[in-house]
Write an enzyme that holds these catalytic residues in place. Structure first.
Site, PDB file in Angstrom:
ATOM      1  N   CYS A   2       0.866  -1.182   0.000  1.00  0.00           N
ATOM      2  CA  CYS A   2       0.000   0.000   0.000  1.00  0.00           C
ATOM      3  C   CYS A   2       0.895   1.222   0.000  1.00  0.00           C
ATOM      4  O   CYS A   2       2.113   1.116   0.069  1.00  0.00           O
ATOM      5  CB  CYS A   2      -0.853   0.009   1.261  1.00  0.00           C
ATOM      6  SG  CYS A   2      -1.773  -1.497   1.510  1.00  0.00           S
ATOM      7  N   ARG A  28       1.326   1.468  -5.984  1.00  0.00           N
ATOM      8  CA  ARG A  28       1.531   0.494  -4.901  1.00  0.00           C
ATOM      9  C   ARG A  28       0.258  -0.260  -4.548  1.00  0.00           C
ATOM     10  O   ARG A  28       0.250  -1.153  -3.728  1.00  0.00           O
ATOM     11  CB  ARG A  28       2.069   1.208  -3.646  1.00  0.00           C
ATOM     12  CG  ARG A  28       3.333   2.005  -3.889  1.00  0.00           C
ATOM     13  CD  ARG A  28       3.723   2.791  -2.662  1.00  0.00           C
ATOM     14  NE  ARG A  28       4.035   1.895  -1.567  1.00  0.00           N
ATOM     15  CZ  ARG A  28       5.225   1.341  -1.417  1.00  0.00           C
ATOM     16  NH1 ARG A  28       6.185   1.590  -2.274  1.00  0.00           N
ATOM     17  NH2 ARG A  28       5.459   0.513  -0.424  1.00  0.00           N
ATOM     18  N   TRP A  73      -3.672  -2.055  -1.371  1.00  0.00           N
ATOM     19  CA  TRP A  73      -3.672  -3.323  -2.095  1.00  0.00           C
ATOM     20  C   TRP A  73      -4.018  -4.355  -1.055  1.00  0.00           C
ATOM     21  O   TRP A  73      -3.242  -4.576  -0.114  1.00  0.00           O
ATOM     22  CB  TRP A  73      -2.297  -3.600  -2.709  1.00  0.00           C
ATOM     23  CG  TRP A  73      -2.248  -4.850  -3.533  1.00  0.00           C
ATOM     24  CD1 TRP A  73      -2.697  -5.010  -4.811  1.00  0.00           C
ATOM     25  CD2 TRP A  73      -1.758  -6.121  -3.134  1.00  0.00           C
ATOM     26  NE1 TRP A  73      -2.478  -6.300  -5.239  1.00  0.00           N
ATOM     27  CE2 TRP A  73      -1.916  -7.009  -4.229  1.00  0.00           C
ATOM     28  CE3 TRP A  73      -1.184  -6.621  -1.962  1.00  0.00           C
ATOM     29  CZ2 TRP A  73      -1.521  -8.343  -4.180  1.00  0.00           C
ATOM     30  CZ3 TRP A  73      -0.786  -7.946  -1.909  1.00  0.00           C
ATOM     31  CH2 TRP A  73      -0.972  -8.798  -3.012  1.00  0.00           C
ATOM     32  N   ASN A  97       1.111   0.513   5.864  1.00  0.00           N
ATOM     33  CA  ASN A  97       1.575  -0.304   4.751  1.00  0.00           C
ATOM     34  C   ASN A  97       2.374  -1.443   5.359  1.00  0.00           C
ATOM     35  O   ASN A  97       3.342  -1.208   6.084  1.00  0.00           O
ATOM     36  CB  ASN A  97       2.459   0.500   3.787  1.00  0.00           C
ATOM     37  CG  ASN A  97       3.127  -0.424   2.767  1.00  0.00           C
ATOM     38  OD1 ASN A  97       2.529  -1.409   2.347  1.00  0.00           O
ATOM     39  ND2 ASN A  97       4.360  -0.129   2.418  1.00  0.00           N
ATOM     40  N   GLY A  98       1.970  -2.681   5.074  1.00  0.00           N
ATOM     41  CA  GLY A  98       2.697  -3.841   5.598  1.00  0.00           C
ATOM     42  C   GLY A  98       1.711  -4.914   6.021  1.00  0.00           C
ATOM     43  O   GLY A  98       0.528  -4.868   5.682  1.00  0.00           O
ATOM     44  N   GLU A 470       9.156 -14.464 -19.742  1.00  0.00           N
ATOM     45  CA  GLU A 470       8.699 -13.070 -19.601  1.00  0.00           C
ATOM     46  C   GLU A 470       7.538 -12.791 -20.550  1.00  0.00           C
ATOM     47  O   GLU A 470       6.570 -12.108 -20.184  1.00  0.00           O
ATOM     48  CB  GLU A 470       9.855 -12.109 -19.852  1.00  0.00           C
ATOM     49  CG  GLU A 470       9.472 -10.642 -19.836  1.00  0.00           C
ATOM     50  CD  GLU A 470       8.884 -10.176 -18.496  1.00  0.00           C
ATOM     51  OE1 GLU A 470       8.949 -10.936 -17.515  1.00  0.00           O
ATOM     52  OE2 GLU A 470       8.343  -9.068 -18.444  1.00  0.00           O
ATOM     53  N   LYS A 474       3.936 -11.288 -19.244  1.00  0.00           N
ATOM     54  CA  LYS A 474       3.372 -10.053 -19.824  1.00  0.00           C
ATOM     55  C   LYS A 474       1.937 -10.308 -20.268  1.00  0.00           C
ATOM     56  O   LYS A 474       1.031  -9.544 -19.988  1.00  0.00           O
ATOM     57  CB  LYS A 474       4.213  -9.574 -21.026  1.00  0.00           C
ATOM     58  CG  LYS A 474       5.505  -8.910 -20.669  1.00  0.00           C
ATOM     59  CD  LYS A 474       5.378  -7.458 -20.283  1.00  0.00           C
ATOM     60  CE  LYS A 474       5.309  -7.125 -18.833  1.00  0.00           C
ATOM     61  NZ  LYS A 474       6.107  -7.788 -17.852  1.00  0.00           N
ATOM     62  N   GLU A 477      -0.483 -11.066 -17.165  1.00  0.00           N
ATOM     63  CA  GLU A 477      -0.775 -10.013 -16.175  1.00  0.00           C
ATOM     64  C   GLU A 477      -1.619  -8.882 -16.747  1.00  0.00           C
ATOM     65  O   GLU A 477      -2.308  -8.200 -15.990  1.00  0.00           O
ATOM     66  CB  GLU A 477       0.494  -9.480 -15.538  1.00  0.00           C
ATOM     67  CG  GLU A 477       1.455  -8.756 -16.439  1.00  0.00           C
ATOM     68  CD  GLU A 477       2.661  -8.242 -15.654  1.00  0.00           C
ATOM     69  OE1 GLU A 477       2.531  -7.917 -14.474  1.00  0.00           O
ATOM     70  OE2 GLU A 477       3.742  -8.163 -16.242  1.00  0.00           O
ATOM     71  N   HIS A 493       6.742 -34.054 -22.954  1.00  0.00           N
ATOM     72  CA  HIS A 493       6.740 -34.879 -21.732  1.00  0.00           C
ATOM     73  C   HIS A 493       5.501 -34.610 -20.896  1.00  0.00           C
ATOM     74  O   HIS A 493       5.541 -34.696 -19.678  1.00  0.00           O
ATOM     75  CB  HIS A 493       8.020 -34.603 -20.928  1.00  0.00           C
ATOM     76  CG  HIS A 493       9.258 -34.986 -21.672  1.00  0.00           C
ATOM     77  ND1 HIS A 493       9.647 -36.292 -21.859  1.00  0.00           N
ATOM     78  CD2 HIS A 493      10.152 -34.236 -22.362  1.00  0.00           C
ATOM     79  CE1 HIS A 493      10.738 -36.335 -22.574  1.00  0.00           C
ATOM     80  NE2 HIS A 493      11.077 -35.103 -22.907  1.00  0.00           N
ATOM     81  N   LYS A 592       2.359  -2.147  -8.578  1.00  0.00           N
ATOM     82  CA  LYS A 592       3.671  -1.979  -9.217  1.00  0.00           C
ATOM     83  C   LYS A 592       4.803  -2.438  -8.311  1.00  0.00           C
ATOM     84  O   LYS A 592       5.811  -2.935  -8.778  1.00  0.00           O
ATOM     85  CB  LYS A 592       3.872  -0.505  -9.577  1.00  0.00           C
ATOM     86  CG  LYS A 592       5.150  -0.216 -10.341  1.00  0.00           C
ATOM     87  CD  LYS A 592       5.153  -0.863 -11.698  1.00  0.00           C
ATOM     88  CE  LYS A 592       6.422  -0.571 -12.461  1.00  0.00           C
ATOM     89  NZ  LYS A 592       6.543  -1.384 -13.682  1.00  0.00           N
TER      90      LYS A 592
HETATM   91  C1  AGP Z   1       6.310  -7.154 -13.914  1.00  0.00           C
HETATM   92  O1  AGP Z   1       5.564  -6.924 -15.108  1.00  0.00           O
HETATM   93  C2  AGP Z   1       5.447  -7.471 -12.788  1.00  0.00           C
HETATM   94  N1  AGP Z   1       4.585  -6.349 -12.530  1.00  0.00           N
HETATM   95  C3  AGP Z   1       6.134  -7.996 -11.545  1.00  0.00           C
HETATM   96  O2  AGP Z   1       6.422  -9.344 -11.807  1.00  0.00           O
HETATM   97  C4  AGP Z   1       7.459  -7.329 -11.123  1.00  0.00           C
HETATM   98  O3  AGP Z   1       8.460  -7.596 -12.076  1.00  0.00           O
HETATM   99  C5  AGP Z   1       7.887  -7.937  -9.775  1.00  0.00           C
HETATM  100  O4  AGP Z   1       6.887  -7.648  -8.828  1.00  0.00           O
HETATM  101  C6  AGP Z   1       9.243  -7.429  -9.283  1.00  0.00           C
HETATM  102  O5  AGP Z   1       9.148  -6.036  -9.075  1.00  0.00           O
HETATM  103  P1  AGP Z   1      10.524  -5.216  -8.832  1.00  0.00           P
HETATM  104  O6  AGP Z   1      11.321  -5.329 -10.094  1.00  0.00           O
HETATM  105  O7  AGP Z   1      10.093  -3.825  -8.515  1.00  0.00           O
HETATM  106  O8  AGP Z   1      11.237  -5.879  -7.678  1.00  0.00           O
END
Ligand code: AGP
Length: 597
Positions: A2, A28, A73, A97-98, A470, A474, A477, A493, A592
């Site tokens: 958060c 966040r 969040w 936050n936490g 990756e 992408k 998400e 397999h 993020k």
């Molecule tokens: C990336 O598209 C994602 N949003 C997520 O996997 C991100 O890469 C991951 O949370 C790590 O974040 P950071 O690089 O800020 O540590």
């Protein structure tokens, strides 16, 4: 994770500072938001579910000299007005936050003492407990010190005590929290970027700190009262906006040529590298990260082992922090993090630091906790990345690993003069290659053919498989389509049983040493009805029946090829998500920066 913000200062500024700060912290988390502000010695609370804009609509201008705010969040309790912050208990109103890990036992104890609870959150338990401590101590610092001893987990609090007008308390453990000041204002925030438009005078709170903000004065308490250390934040105010693009993600994809140029420039000379710590004394490297940052480590492993002959292990941070790890003074632990605040990655860094192992951080946010705590830092120059789905920062991290591999290969005399020249030339031409690829590529037709599917596969071998991991993330998400990256040779397999008529299978084919093998695997899925889409380098492209569609990527040196290879997948994910009407910059359930476990 958060975001929290707090302000004491001019009466006409409080609410705008809180809202503007929450907008900067929305990356966040954005399930719900709320503010508490003091007016005529009364604490007023306004909350809203969803985006900050929903909260903003509920607010009318108020003269108030003090307030706190929160964007959520959800960790405990679904997104709702009731569960959103600020939370109140007795004389206490706070934002958090936490995660309070022992909230269940605390809730039980407090319930037995007659306290009532109205939400499902751990934060409400913290508010009630702090009020309980205050009611017995009748002194906030003593109460907070008592609370520190009992609260387990992570927290950054902004706390108002109704009995103490014009005072905000802050308390920190593991979650990021900074203070800010001007001549007659005081701030607190989860991220300095949330207040950088008002002040560059920042105090980074240490673990276990309690701060009292009042009358233009900050008093800090650790074991005893200490004087705050103020530093000047050295960042240009990047008022990120979309510059005419429909989404931040698309803008950030098209910023990549400049990002790569800015990232590699400080580290290259006309005949090699510079400004990279002397890493060739290490006999082993461990790369630790989460999500996309972890995926850059998979590429880093491949190119460092291939070009520098150093064994590399790649670990998911949330696993690494709790497992038995084999490292010694000859091991370098590299943590990768765009935000520099990811809790699991930070905990892994701290684990290595505590064991006396050398650590290096590849980060984008140079004011972050990870950037401050690693022994070495190699900042990437991606600029502020707003879209939750990382693109330009991921690409910059890939280029940083290529520089590390290049530096190690040079230092270990593993490159001929010719190959060194080829690599330097490849770096020089890379930004233009990215620019041309972005200009010429067209993924719309392919996107239209696949966007309605609910299962999509990505195949590759070796370094191509690393990029497929990756590519799959992408897509997942931002489009919410289930997808899997698979080592091409592994599909038969088991998972090949999932291939049905017209199942989209993307294959990445760029390694000339093993591309025929990958093509054989593609033919296996094609024989079972897959819609085969090949992403292939110009060098390996040929007319063939193993694909239904193809996208050509330009060739460059193997060290840098992954940087070009991911770009079609970034654009495909974007177009597919757009066709599905998804919220591309702020996908559901995500944030993020994941600053909780
Ligand atoms: C990336 O598209 C994602 N949003 C997520 O996997 C991100 O890469 C991951 O949370 C790590 O974040 P950071 O690089 O800020 O540590």
């Amino acid at each position: 994770m958060c975001g929290i913000i707090g302000y004491i200062g001019r009466k006409e500024k409080t609410l705008p500072v809180l809202i503007e700060g929450l907008k900067a912290l929305e990356y966040r988390g954005y399930d719900s938001a709320g503010i508490a502000y003091q007016k005529n010695n009364k604490i007023n609370i306004i909350k809203a579910v969803g985006r900050i804009s929903n909260l903003e609509e509920k607010i009318t201008p108020q003269d108030s000299t003090l307030g706190i705010g929160h964007t959520r969040w959800a960790t405990h309790g679904k997104p709702s007005i009731k569960n959103s912050h600020p939370h109140q208990a007795g004389d206490i109103t706070l934002v958090h936050n936490g995660i309070i890990e022992n909230y269940v036992e605390l809730k039980q104890t407090l319930s037995e003492k007659g306290y009532q609870f109205h939400t499902e959150t751990d934060t409400e338990v913290a508010a009630v407990f702090i009020d309980y401590c205050y009611q017995s101590a009748k002194n906030m610092i003593s109460a907070l010190k008592k609370a520190q001893k009992r609260l387990k987990g992570s927290y950054a609090f902004g706390i108002i005590n109704h009995k103490e007008p014009n005072v905000i308390y802050a308390m920190k453990k593991e979650s990021p929290l900074v203070l800010g000041k001007t001549e007659n204002e005081l701030f607190l925030a989860s991220d300095p970027l949330a207040i950088s438009s008002h002040t560059k005078e920042i105090c980074y709170l240490k673990e276990g700190s309690i701060a009292k903000l009042e009358n233009n004065k900050v008093t800090l308490f650790e074991e005893k009262e200490i004087t705050p250390t103020w530093t000047t934040l050295n960042i240009e105010d990047s008022k990120a906006d979309k510059n005419g693009y429909e989404h931040y993600m698309l803008k950030e994809i098209y910023e990549q040529p400049k990002v790569i140029e800015n990232t590699i420039k400080p580290y290259l000379t006309e005949n090699g590298t510079q400004n990279i710590p002397d890493l060739h004394k290490y006999h082993k490297i461990q790369i630790v990260a989460c999500g996309s940052a972890y995926h850059t480590g998979l590429v880093g492993k491949y190119i460092i082992e291939k070009f520098a002959n150093i064994p590399v292990e790649v670990e998911i941070a949330s696993e690494y922090r709790y497992k038995k790890v084999f490292y010694d003074k000859k091991t370098l632990v590299i943590v990768v993090s765009q935000s520099g605040e990811t809790a699991d990655t930070l905990a892994s860094l701290r684990k290595a630091n505590q064991d006396g192992i050398d650590t290096l951080a590849i980060v984008n946010v140079i004011t972050s906790t990870i950037a401050r705590e690693a022994k070495y830092i190699l900042p990437v120059k991606a600029g502020t990345e707003i879209a939750v789905a990382t693109t330009k920062a991921y690409l910059a991290q890939l280029s940083m690993f290529s520089l590390i591999a290049f530096e190690l290969a040079l230092k270990n005399n593993l490159l001929s003069e010719k190959e060194t020249e080829d690599i330097l030339y490849s770096y020089q031409t890379l930004p233009k290659q990215i620019k041309n690829l972005l200009k010429n590529i067209n993924v719309k037709e392919i996107s239209e053919k696949v966007y309605k599917h609910n299962d999509i596969f990505f195949l590759g071998r070796g370094i191509d498989y690393s990029i497929c991991t990756e590519a799959s993330l992408k897509l997942k998400e931002i489009s919410y389509i289930h997808s899997e990256a698979y080592a091409a040779g592994e599909l038969k397999h088991g998972t090949i049983s999932l291939i049905e008529e017209n199942t989209p299978v993307f294959s990445l084919i760029t390694d000339k040493d093993i591309y025929e093998k990958t093509i054989s695997n593609i033919k296996e899925v094609k024989a079972r009805g897959a819609n085969s889409i090949a992403i292939i380098t110009k060098e390996l492209d040929e007319e063939s029946d193993y694909y239904d569609e193809k996208i050509i990527v330009p060739n460059t040196h193997t060290l840098l090829q992954p940087i070009l290879n991911i770009i079609p997948f970034q654009l495909l994910s974007y177009e597919i998500a757009k066709l599905r009407g998804c919220d591309i910059d702020k996908p559901k359930n995500l944030a993020k920066s994941v600053t909780v476990e």
